[in-house]
Design a protein around this motif. Structure first.
Motif, short mmCIF file in Angstrom:
data_model
loop_
_atom_site.label_atom_id
_atom_site.label_comp_id
_atom_site.label_asym_id
_atom_site.label_seq_id
_atom_site.Cartn_x
_atom_site.Cartn_y
_atom_site.Cartn_z
N ALA A 96 0.83 -1.21 0.00
CA ALA A 96 0.00 0.00 0.00
C ALA A 96 0.86 1.26 0.00
O ALA A 96 0.53 2.26 -0.66
N ALA A 97 1.98 1.23 0.73
CA ALA A 97 2.89 2.38 0.74
C ALA A 97 3.51 2.60 -0.64
O ALA A 97 3.59 3.75 -1.12
N ILE A 98 3.94 1.52 -1.29
CA ILE A 98 4.49 1.64 -2.64
C ILE A 98 3.43 2.12 -3.61
O ILE A 98 3.70 2.91 -4.52
N LEU A 99 2.19 1.65 -3.42
CA LEU A 99 1.08 2.11 -4.27
C LEU A 99 0.92 3.62 -4.21
O LEU A 99 0.70 4.27 -5.23
N VAL A 104 1.27 15.29 2.02
CA VAL A 104 0.68 15.50 3.34
C VAL A 104 -0.36 14.42 3.64
O VAL A 104 -0.51 13.97 4.79
N ALA A 105 -1.06 13.97 2.60
CA ALA A 105 -2.13 12.99 2.78
C ALA A 105 -1.64 11.56 2.95
O ALA A 105 -2.41 10.69 3.35
N VAL A 106 -0.36 11.30 2.63
CA VAL A 106 0.15 9.93 2.59
C VAL A 106 -0.10 9.13 3.87
O VAL A 106 -0.57 7.98 3.80
N PRO A 107 0.18 9.65 5.07
CA PRO A 107 0.03 8.81 6.27
C PRO A 107 -1.37 8.25 6.46
O PRO A 107 -1.53 7.15 7.00
N ASP A 108 -2.41 9.00 6.05
CA ASP A 108 -3.79 8.54 6.23
C ASP A 108 -4.53 8.55 4.90
O ASP A 108 -5.74 8.81 4.86
N ALA A 109 -3.80 8.23 3.83
CA ALA A 109 -4.41 8.29 2.50
C ALA A 109 -5.52 7.28 2.32
O ALA A 109 -6.44 7.49 1.52
N PHE A 110 -5.47 6.16 3.04
CA PHE A 110 -6.53 5.16 2.96
C PHE A 110 -7.58 5.35 4.05
O PHE A 110 -8.42 4.49 4.27
N GLY A 111 -7.48 6.51 4.69
CA GLY A 111 -8.46 6.89 5.69
C GLY A 111 -9.08 8.23 5.33
O GLY A 111 -9.47 8.47 4.19
N PHE A 150 -13.22 8.65 -2.26
CA PHE A 150 -14.44 8.86 -1.48
C PHE A 150 -15.11 7.55 -1.08
O PHE A 150 -16.21 7.56 -0.52
N LEU A 151 -14.44 6.42 -1.34
CA LEU A 151 -14.98 5.12 -0.99
C LEU A 151 -14.30 4.59 0.28
O LEU A 151 -13.33 5.17 0.76
N ASP A 152 -14.81 3.48 0.78
CA ASP A 152 -14.20 2.84 1.93
C ASP A 152 -12.81 2.31 1.57
O ASP A 152 -12.45 2.20 0.39
N SER A 153 -12.05 1.92 2.59
CA SER A 153 -10.66 1.53 2.40
C SER A 153 -10.50 0.38 1.41
O SER A 153 -9.62 0.43 0.54
N GLY A 154 -11.33 -0.65 1.50
CA GLY A 154 -11.18 -1.81 0.61
C GLY A 154 -11.35 -1.45 -0.86
O GLY A 154 -10.44 -1.67 -1.67
N PRO A 155 -12.49 -0.88 -1.25
CA PRO A 155 -12.67 -0.46 -2.66
C PRO A 155 -11.64 0.59 -3.09
O PRO A 155 -11.23 0.61 -4.25
N HIS A 158 -8.49 0.80 -2.13
CA HIS A 158 -7.27 0.07 -2.48
C HIS A 158 -7.35 -0.50 -3.89
O HIS A 158 -6.41 -0.41 -4.68
N VAL A 159 -8.50 -1.10 -4.21
CA VAL A 159 -8.66 -1.76 -5.52
C VAL A 159 -8.61 -0.73 -6.65
O VAL A 159 -7.87 -0.89 -7.63
N LEU A 160 -9.41 0.33 -6.54
CA LEU A 160 -9.45 1.33 -7.61
C LEU A 160 -8.11 2.04 -7.76
O LEU A 160 -7.66 2.29 -8.88
N TRP A 161 -7.48 2.36 -6.66
CA TRP A 161 -6.19 3.05 -6.73
C TRP A 161 -5.11 2.13 -7.30
O TRP A 161 -4.23 2.59 -8.02
N ALA A 162 -5.17 0.84 -6.98
CA ALA A 162 -4.20 -0.09 -7.55
C ALA A 162 -4.35 -0.17 -9.06
O ALA A 162 -3.36 -0.15 -9.81
N ILE A 163 -5.60 -0.25 -9.54
CA ILE A 163 -5.84 -0.27 -10.99
C ILE A 163 -5.36 1.03 -11.62
O ILE A 163 -4.72 1.04 -12.68
N GLY A 164 -5.68 2.16 -10.97
CA GLY A 164 -5.25 3.45 -11.49
C GLY A 164 -3.75 3.58 -11.55
O GLY A 164 -3.20 4.13 -12.51
N ALA A 165 -3.05 3.07 -10.53
CA ALA A 165 -1.59 3.15 -10.51
C ALA A 165 -0.98 2.30 -11.62
O ALA A 165 -0.01 2.71 -12.26
#
Length: 393
Positions: free
Chosen positions: A48-51, A95-102, A153-158, A160-167
């Motif tokens: 997730a950090a590398i993502l 700035v957002a990195v530490p809580d980017a999935f929150g 704007f989605l929960d952490s699980g979705p 992660h998935v959308l951001w992984a595809i985007g990356a």
């Protein structure tokens, strides 16, 4: 006598002061990613950090290409304001990195889209794209942008998935476009300097990681010896890149008829491997300084050897893409470090660090001996290489 026109044509493009200011934001971003990795408890946490680092990296690459194509215009009023706008977007993401999935996800996503929008607006008319309907900056904005924006704007699980595809789309966009970008031309001194500066920025994180943790502690023989070992390791990393790697990359960019391939494979992709590897090693060095005699029991304590192995593998990949074959010393060193990574959980961190230093020193020393004595560099031939050329070393 050289005319003014000839002098202008041969004058090398240098990195501007605005670009150096821009880099300060990414220094902070590297630190944020490094801290996040240092607190990872599993491979999923590290992934997730590398993502989060991938969009930051590709955004920096886009800004480097913008500077390369803008030339001296980037140092004017409008150019500097443009660079500052991009830096502001990068700062928001960092700035957002530490809580980017929150709760900080929307800040990361919105700033990413704004950064991509600014780059697309400026680069879409770049003549080298030759009127292409689809080019890398459009792919990043129109394909990856919505995924990061909606995902934020989605929960952490979705998310992660959308951001992984985007990356993945962000990173592989130029590879998918392939030969459509072959006509793109680049200034051959600016890009090597820009990417070399990023390596310096990443190495700076290793110095901070090693030096900051020792401050305020008792300076006994073990602590000072560990710090000295860490410094030698950092110097070896510098040597591996700047003594042979960087000149070879610049030579290849200047001589390859398809510069876009070198920019994509060597500068965008191989340097991504270098950056990730150095960040992993920065985390490993911080843990080494803190607990040199401890046998690793947490993931951050195991990042040193894999990071060093990835670093050498990055050079093998780059050299294959430039010259069709990897160098035996670096490939052998990478294999040795991969093996060491498997043994690291059984060894005190100091022992692992000593072996890493010995491997890197052997690789650099053997290469120096081969080059200085004008011997042929032994190569690992890779099937289906795309071009034949003599190595720059």
């Amino acid at each position: 006598m050289t005319t003014d026109v000839e002098a202008a044509e041969t004058q090398e493009q240098r990195v501007t002061w605005a670009e150096l200011f821009f880099d300060l934001v990414w220094v902070f971003a590297i630190t944020q990613i490094s801290v996040l990795l240092a607190h990872s408890h599993s491979l999923l946490d590290a992934g997730a950090a590398i993502l989060l680092f991938l969009p930051l990296w590709m955004g920096w690459v886009g800004a480097a290409l913008l500077g390369n194509t803008s030339g001296s215009n980037l140092d004017g009023v409008h150019g500097r304001l443009l660079v500052f706008a991009l830096a502001a977007c990068g700062l928001g993401m960092a700035v957002a990195v530490p809580d980017a999935f929150g709760s900080s996800g929307p800040l990361y996503g919105v700033c990413y889209v704004l950064l991509r929008l600014i780059l697309w607006q400026r680069m879409r008319r770049w003549p080298s794209f030759g009127g292409l309907r689809i080019e890398p900056f459009s792919v990043s904005l129109l394909a990856s942008g919505p995924l990061f924006l909606v995902g934020s704007f989605l929960d952490s699980g979705p998310r992660h998935v959308l951001w992984a595809i985007g990356a993945v789309i962000e990173v592989l966009g130029t590879a998918v476009l392939g030969k459509k970008l072959d006509q793109a031309r680049f200034e051959t001194s600016h890009l090597p300097e820009r990417f070399g500066l990023f390596v310096i920025m990443a190495l700076g994180e290793t110095v901070i990681a090693a030096g900051s943790h020792i401050t305020g502690h008792v300076m006994d023989a073990l602590t000072l010896s560990t710090l000295g070992l860490a410094f030698v390791l950092i110097v070896l990393l510098w040597w591996a890149y700047f003594h042979y790697g960087a000149p070879a990359a610049r030579h290849s960019l200047g001589s390859d008829p398809v510069q876009a391939r070198i920019v994509r494979d060597v500068f965008s992709y191989a340097h991504l491997l270098y950056a990730v590897a150095i960040i992993l090693m920065a985390v490993g060095l911080e843990e080494l300084i803190a607990h040199p005699t401890q046998v690793p029991h947490e993931l951050p304590q195991l990042m040193l050897a894999p990071g060093a192995g990835l670093y050498l593998l990055g050079f093998c990949y780059a050299r294959w893409r430039m010259f069709g074959a990897a160098a035996v010393p670096r490939f052998s060193g990478a294999v040795a470090l991969v093996v060491l990574s498997g043994l690291a959980p059984l060894l005190p961190q100091l022992v692992t660090a000593v072996v890493v230093v010995l491997v890197l020193a052997a690789v650099n020393g053997l290469e120096a001996f081969i080059v200085e004595t004008h011997r042929s560099l032994p190569l690992v031939r890779v099937p289906q290489r795309l071009r034949r050329a003599q190595p720059a070393e």
